[in-house]
Scaffold this motif. Structure first.
Motif, PDB file in Angstrom:
ATOM      1  N   LEU A   1       0.999  12.097   0.814  1.00 24.71           N
ATOM      2  CA  LEU A   1       0.086  12.962   1.563  1.00 24.71           C
ATOM      3  C   LEU A   1       0.619  13.276   2.959  1.00 24.71           C
ATOM      4  N   PHE A   2       1.061  12.247   3.680  1.00 22.17           N
ATOM      5  CA  PHE A   2       1.571  12.483   5.031  1.00 22.17           C
ATOM      6  C   PHE A   2       2.770  13.419   5.021  1.00 22.17           C
ATOM      7  N   GLY A   3       3.679  13.215   4.066  1.00 21.44           N
ATOM      8  CA  GLY A   3       4.854  14.074   3.964  1.00 21.44           C
ATOM      9  C   GLY A   3       4.485  15.537   3.732  1.00 21.44           C
ATOM     10  N   VAL A   4       3.512  15.752   2.862  1.00 20.15           N
ATOM     11  CA  VAL A   4       3.084  17.123   2.549  1.00 20.15           C
ATOM     12  C   VAL A   4       2.448  17.784   3.774  1.00 20.15           C
ATOM     13  N   LEU A   5       1.575  17.055   4.478  1.00 19.40           N
ATOM     14  CA  LEU A   5       0.947  17.608   5.681  1.00 19.40           C
ATOM     15  C   LEU A   5       2.000  17.910   6.747  1.00 19.40           C
ATOM     16  N   MET A   6       2.927  16.981   6.898  1.00 20.33           N
ATOM     17  CA  MET A   6       3.968  17.112   7.915  1.00 20.33           C
ATOM     18  C   MET A   6       4.874  18.302   7.604  1.00 20.33           C
ATOM     19  N   LEU A   7       5.236  18.475   6.336  1.00 23.14           N
ATOM     20  CA  LEU A   7       6.111  19.593   5.978  1.00 23.14           C
ATOM     21  C   LEU A   7       5.375  20.927   6.165  1.00 23.14           C
TER      22      LEU A   7
ATOM     23  N   TRP B   1       0.830  -1.203   0.000  1.00 26.97           N
ATOM     24  CA  TRP B   1       0.000   0.000   0.000  1.00 26.97           C
ATOM     25  C   TRP B   1       0.861   1.248   0.000  1.00 26.97           C
ATOM     26  N   SER B   2       0.371   2.311  -0.591  1.00 26.21           N
ATOM     27  CA  SER B   2       1.034   3.594  -0.404  1.00 26.21           C
ATOM     28  C   SER B   2       0.024   4.724  -0.470  1.00 26.21           C
ATOM     29  N   LEU B   3       0.396   5.860   0.106  1.00 23.43           N
ATOM     30  CA  LEU B   3      -0.473   7.033   0.109  1.00 23.43           C
ATOM     31  C   LEU B   3      -0.391   7.716  -1.245  1.00 23.43           C
ATOM     32  N   PRO B   4      -1.453   8.475  -1.608  1.00 25.97           N
ATOM     33  CA  PRO B   4      -1.399   9.210  -2.878  1.00 25.97           C
ATOM     34  C   PRO B   4      -0.357  10.320  -2.834  1.00 25.97           C
ATOM     35  N   ARG B   5       0.134  10.682  -3.999  1.00 26.70           N
ATOM     36  CA  ARG B   5       1.011  11.824  -4.160  1.00 26.70           C
ATOM     37  C   ARG B   5       0.256  12.906  -4.915  1.00 26.70           C
ATOM     38  N   ALA B   6       0.686  14.140  -4.713  1.00 27.91           N
ATOM     39  CA  ALA B   6       0.000  15.240  -5.384  1.00 27.91           C
ATOM     40  C   ALA B   6       0.257  15.205  -6.882  1.00 27.91           C
TER      41      ALA B   6
END
Lengths: 206, 206, 206
Positions: free
Chosen positions: B30-36, A194-199
């Motif tokens: 998504l997590f990386g973007v929110l965290m940054l 599984w992985s999270l979406p990217r923008a």
């Protein structure tokens, strides 16, 4: 709560091993390997305690964590060629550590009367900040910011624990349910990639 | 002081947007973007509070900052293609945030009876440390160490506030003058492309 | 103890110089060079104080350290071409600073009643964390994790001080013996190019 302490030590050992291995891959010397193992295993809880103002951090109140992290890192340094067979099982111990660290961190934030987002952050920080410091010290963009459902599993478990804490659900069962949530989500994520979406991804509908 | 709180939230939103955009450019999930976004918006004030021993840091006492940062980062993540038109105005909101963060940080240091250099450092840290953590997490040398009159604008405003605090100048006007100093210097620096000297530069007379 | 304070300032100046030089090599602007000098010279002790919960950190209680670090960094920025002859002697001042920082950090941990590993860690952190932050801010893997008997010299001195503190050995002599241990091991390491083993190395027997 002896089971929680035992799981905490198991998680600490797994995290220390992953940190020490990262140090070996980056060709660090003995001190670098021990330091990376130590920071990976104890950095998250230490940072949490600094945030909560609970100083000195837990590792200095019970040095077991320090001795264990150093011993594991030293063993990896000395015998890493003979320990390759541990690589796969380590993923599972790491998942157990993740679940344990999340419930310990969130539980401590609840004891300090923190709000919802704050409690979830403390749980996630306890479980993931050590690995982030490990990556920053080896000048890699922290893995947790880039891929896999790693932090998300932690967020789910921490949020569940916060909500169950508002109910009359027995504490022990809340902790167990939250830890299991983290572990199960994490193991599914490993199993099914599984992985999270990217923008930047194409298939995203806004 | 409601205006200061409103400006603080505006600055938080602008900083969160810049952090989230940095995460998207580095292809984080998504997590990386929110965290940054979260770290850029709240990291400076959090670090300041850790230094002052005022724990838990402000973000855990008023979770508005957390919700706002997360909401803005999520909006950037989802709609960044449609929000390109915000890029230019963001520079101005960012300057407003810079001025606000400097006076809040320096003001808090004064309340803690810190000395001159310490107070200036707390003001500059509040305004710039979040961006530095953002850059370190994306393994870039922090922008603020390399170019533009960014930190210098903060130093000027923080020093002014410290000095005005020693006089009988009314507090509200001191805050306003210091914040305006930061904002104006920063906007001039953007407009005229000012930069600080480098040691390697040719035209420097020793 | 005036000698210790004098050595502390000497070490601070040497560390600030090494940080400022690193900033110049990485083509940072004036603010970047001052900031890197400041962080290298005071980051270790500051982090130690955050860990011990002794806030605000020492640099804000006696701003001498801040003024000295900034003045030295500014001098390096302005006159670095004329100061090349200092490069070699700096290694020796740096070693003196290392020994002094270790005994100050370990001594403070003892005053806070920390255990063995904790006290050693506080000594090593005081002496090496500033340089690690310097390296992380310039996106280099911290030197101390990679080469030379740098941290090991600190560990030896810190452990010695902890043990002597358990005996009736006079305090002043304990401090001196521990500092000399760090300095001598460090100087031998420079002279004979000592380094710690790596896991990847061939000649290691397990």
């Amino acid at each position: 709560m002896n089971l929680l302490y035992a799981l905490d030590l198991l998680g600490t050992a797994a995290f220390a091993a992953s940190g020490a291995w990262a140090g070996i891959r980056r060709d660090m010397d003995l001190f670098g390997v021990l330091m990376l193992g130590l920071v990976t295993a104890t950095g998250g809880g230490t940072l949490r305690d600094l945030f909560l103002g609970d100083t000195p951090p837990f590792i200095f109140k019970d040095e077991t964590y320090l001795y264990l992290s150093i011993a594991v890192s030293l063993a990896i340094f000395l015998f890493h060629r003979h320990l390759e067979f541990l690589h796969h099982p380590l993923l599972y111990f790491d998942a157990v550590g993740l679940g344990t660290f999340v419930v310990i961190g969130t539980g401590k934030a609840l004891a300090f009367k923190m709000g919802f987002v704050g409690s979830v952050m403390m749980g996630v920080m306890t479980a993931t900040a050590g690995g982030m410091i490990r990556d920053v010290l080896s000048t890699h963009v922290p893995l947790v910011l880039q891929k896999e459902v790693y932090a998300s599993a932690c967020i789910a478990g921490a949020a569940l624990l916060f909500l169950l804490d508002r109910t009359s659900f027995p504490r022990t069962w809340s902790l167990l349910a939250a830890a299991m949530t983290v572990i199960v989500v994490r193991l599914f994520a490993i199993r099914y990639n599984w992985s999270l979406p990217r923008a930047g991804g194409g298939g995203r509908s806004t």
